[in-house]
Design a protein around this motif. Structure first.
Motif, PDB file in Angstrom:
ATOM      1  N   LEU A  26       0.786  -1.248  -0.063  1.00  0.00           N
ATOM      2  CA  LEU A  26       0.031  -0.075  -0.091  1.00  0.00           C
ATOM      3  C   LEU A  26       0.910   1.162   0.111  1.00  0.00           C
ATOM      4  O   LEU A  26       2.007   1.207   0.793  1.00  0.00           O
ATOM      5  CB  LEU A  26      -0.789   0.120   1.273  1.00  0.00           C
ATOM      6  CG  LEU A  26      -2.044  -0.795   1.394  1.00  0.00           C
ATOM      7  CD1 LEU A  26      -2.780  -0.546   2.666  1.00  0.00           C
ATOM      8  CD2 LEU A  26      -3.026  -0.553   0.355  1.00  0.00           C
ATOM      9  N   ALA A 212      -8.545   1.023   0.383  1.00  0.00           N
ATOM     10  CA  ALA A 212      -8.138  -0.243   0.092  1.00  0.00           C
ATOM     11  C   ALA A 212      -9.122  -0.965   0.628  1.00  0.00           C
ATOM     12  O   ALA A 212      -9.510  -1.092   1.851  1.00  0.00           O
ATOM     13  CB  ALA A 212      -6.793  -0.463   0.785  1.00  0.00           C
ATOM     14  N   VAL A 219      -5.262  -7.287   0.155  1.00  0.00           N
ATOM     15  CA  VAL A 219      -6.046  -6.181  -0.599  1.00  0.00           C
ATOM     16  C   VAL A 219      -6.513  -6.506  -2.025  1.00  0.00           C
ATOM     17  O   VAL A 219      -5.858  -6.990  -2.696  1.00  0.00           O
ATOM     18  CB  VAL A 219      -4.706  -4.915  -0.705  1.00  0.00           C
ATOM     19  CG1 VAL A 219      -5.322  -3.734  -1.435  1.00  0.00           C
ATOM     20  CG2 VAL A 219      -4.063  -4.590   0.713  1.00  0.00           C
ATOM     21  N   THR A 222      -7.704  -1.354  -4.599  1.00  0.00           N
ATOM     22  CA  THR A 222      -7.459   0.042  -3.980  1.00  0.00           C
ATOM     23  C   THR A 222      -7.332   1.110  -5.162  1.00  0.00           C
ATOM     24  O   THR A 222      -7.421   1.049  -5.999  1.00  0.00           O
ATOM     25  CB  THR A 222      -5.772  -0.124  -3.694  1.00  0.00           C
ATOM     26  OG1 THR A 222      -5.681   1.192  -2.837  1.00  0.00           O
ATOM     27  CG2 THR A 222      -4.927  -0.501  -4.316  1.00  0.00           C
TER      28      THR A 222
END
Lengths: 333, 221
Positions: A26, A212, A219, A222
């Motif tokens: 991320l 996200a 995940v 996102t």
């Protein structure tokens, strides 16, 4: 600002290892209000604790301003944590300290003198609108007030990032809204980057610019909140945005589509026009309108007629008007 | 009813008992608090996990706690002589009292600390607090009410032990009860000493509980 690179966290328990977070990457930019949304058990709380190393990842890197936190010494890590504050669902205020003394706490840890700490704490209570409750103990405060004290406390160390772990989940809708707008204001006026962990889409809608979607430690999606909302690609995102989607699976009959209204079309009577123009009826399985970044966005689940020519006509009608739609794939049991 | 000599004996006994109890409790806490803290923080979910330390200290505490006080009293006589130079009198009684009470206090402190919510520790950690800061600024202050309740229980228990010390020449009300009441069949003296002990326990317990409640900021309204 804050970046996770291939972060994994595995807990080894009595009944085997549990992978709470799997290979998550991320990127949270400075000034973001970044939402991490997922259902309970998705690994959100573990993931957010990897951001300040309250949980040490079993794999991957956690970069804060380019520095990998996992390589820091204990002392350096403690110092860095002062720049990454955190608030919690359960507030976690010191019950034996007044509101003011709670806000002083992180300053005491940082070695700030008592008088300076008190002065700064008073200013922070002012910011969160609780100056008049400075001498109150947590037991004398409401949930919303407690969270405000917790926010003031989190801001005391002049953090660059504020992590919010389900910070509004224990609050009623009105209090939630006021806490969220306080967070948005702090983001805007103080330039604090905010990471919001939640299971509620409306929290993400109200304040986040990016999101996200976490499912089972992974995940799955996102991007900008608007993008994810308008065209959710994952099943989890679709369910979080319009929980009615599950109902579609169980409905018998024609195909089910999800149409998305943007800011303009949501004010037009789309379904009525559709029925009149196509001379056919559609079944509304679920609908919702949300305000994202000041624009109205709507989602609707429609069941098309069984007749394939009629349903084709409906789809063509939607395409002609530039109204995006996705077909919901039915998972036949 | 009682001779003035007896009354003087009793007054002296009260002071000796209080002297033994208060001093032993204080010293027991000097050892017991750090031991309790170490037991708590080295536990498997503690902030300084350390299995060997936790197991060894836990074992010592359990052993000391399982030896009956009277046996302990006699067993450590050489140690008592080493520390205070004598094995009779109130001061000598303090040594076995501390040895018996410190492990008990350690467990009381440990259980009080366990009552502090894990969320508070996590919050402090997220602010960059060191383990020492967590102990001094979070664990001990937040556990204060429970520690005070524990203190009331500990001091009354130690008072009970101190009466037993009378058996081996420890002085205090316990010694009077044994020497006059038990050996000389003086039921009146026996009853009075017991009554005095009951009153002291009541006062200590009540004061302890009140202070604990008064100073608990969770129940202010």
């Amino acid at each position: 600002m804050l970046e996770l690179v291939n972060v994994s966290k595995t807990f080894s328990g009595a009944d085997g290892a549990v992978e709470a977070v799997k290979n998550v990457s991320l990127k949270i930019e400075k000034g973001d209000i970044f939402g991490i949304i997922g259902l309970s058990g998705a690994g959100k709380s573990t993931l957010v604790r990897c951001l300040n190393l309250l949980e040490r990842p079993t794999g991957g890197k956690v970069l804060f301003k380019g520095v990998d936190l996992t390589t820091l010494s204990k002392k350096e890590l403690l110092r860095t944590r002062r720049s990454i504050s955190m608030i919690f669902q359960g507030f976690n205020l010191l019950e034996q300290r007044t509101a003011l003394k709670n806000v002083c706490f992180p300053l005491e840890i940082a070695g700030v003198s008592k008088s300076k700490a008190k002065k700064r704490a008073a200013e922070l209570l002012e910011i969160v609108g609780l100056s008049d409750r400075a001498g109150a103990y947590p037991s004398q405060l409401s949930g919303g007030q407690k969270q405000r004290v917790a926010i003031a406390r989190a801001l005391a160390s002049d953090p660059e990032v504020l992590l919010c772990d389900e910070a509004t989940s224990a609050l009623d809708p009105n209090t939630t809204a006021s806490i969220l707008s306080l967070l948005a204001e702090i983001n805007k006026t103080m330039g604090v980057t905010i990471v919001v962990i939640t299971h509620e889409m409306k929290v993400v809608e109200q304040i986040c610019n990016k999101v996200a979607v976490l499912d089972n430690g992974v995940v799955v999606e996102t991007g900008e909140v608007r993008e994810v909302f308008v065209s959710p690609k994952s099943e989890t995102a679709r369910n979080l945005i319009l929980p009615g989607a599950k109902a579609a699976e169980f409905s018998s009959g024609g195909r089910v589509i999800r149409i998305v209204f943007d800011g303009h079309s949501s004010f037009e009577p789309v379904v009525s026009n559709l029925s009149l123009d196509c001379r056919t009826a559609v079944n509304i399985l679920g609908a919702d309108t949300k305000n994202i970044g000041g624009k109205a966005f709507g989602q609707m689940l429609l069941q098309l007629p069984n007749d394939s020519t009629a349903s084709e006509r409906v789809l063509r009608w939607l395409s002609d008007r530039g109204i995006p739609y996705d077909e919901e794939v039915k998972t036949d049991a | 009813m009682l001779s003035s000599g007896m009354i003087n004996e009793l007054i002296k006994g009260i002071f000796e008992t209080l002297y033994m109890t208060v001093t032993s409790t204080a010293i027991a806490y000097v050892f017991g608090i750090p031991m309790g803290i170490v037991l708590y923080i080295t536990d498997k979910n503690g902030i300084c996990r350390n299995r060997p330390v936790n197991m060894i200290l836990g074992f010592i505490v359990n052993v000391l706690r399982s030896v009956p006080f009277l046996i302990l009293l006699v067993a450590i006589l050489p140690f008592t002589r080493l520390v205070v130079g004598t094995t009779i009198g109130s001061t000598a009684a303090i040594v076995p009292l501390v040895v018996a009470a410190a492990p008990f206090v350690a467990r009381m402190v440990e259980s009080s600390l366990k009552e502090v919510s894990g969320g508070l520790i996590e919050a402090a950690q997220s602010m960059g607090a060191s383990p020492m800061q967590i102990i001094m600024k979070v664990l001990l202050p937040e556990a204060r009410p429970s520690l005070l309740v524990g203190f009331a229980i500990a001091i009354t228990t130690i008072l009970g032990y101190s009466a037993m010390a009378g058996f081996v020449g420890g002085g205090g009300l316990g010694a009077i009860a044994i020497n006059y009441g038990y050996y000389r069949y003086n039921n009146r003296v026996m009853l009075i000493t017991v009554l005095l002990l009951v009153i002291i326990v009541q006062i200590l317990q009540e004061v302890g509980m009140r202070v604990a409640t008064r100073t608990d900021n969770r129940i202010k309204n």
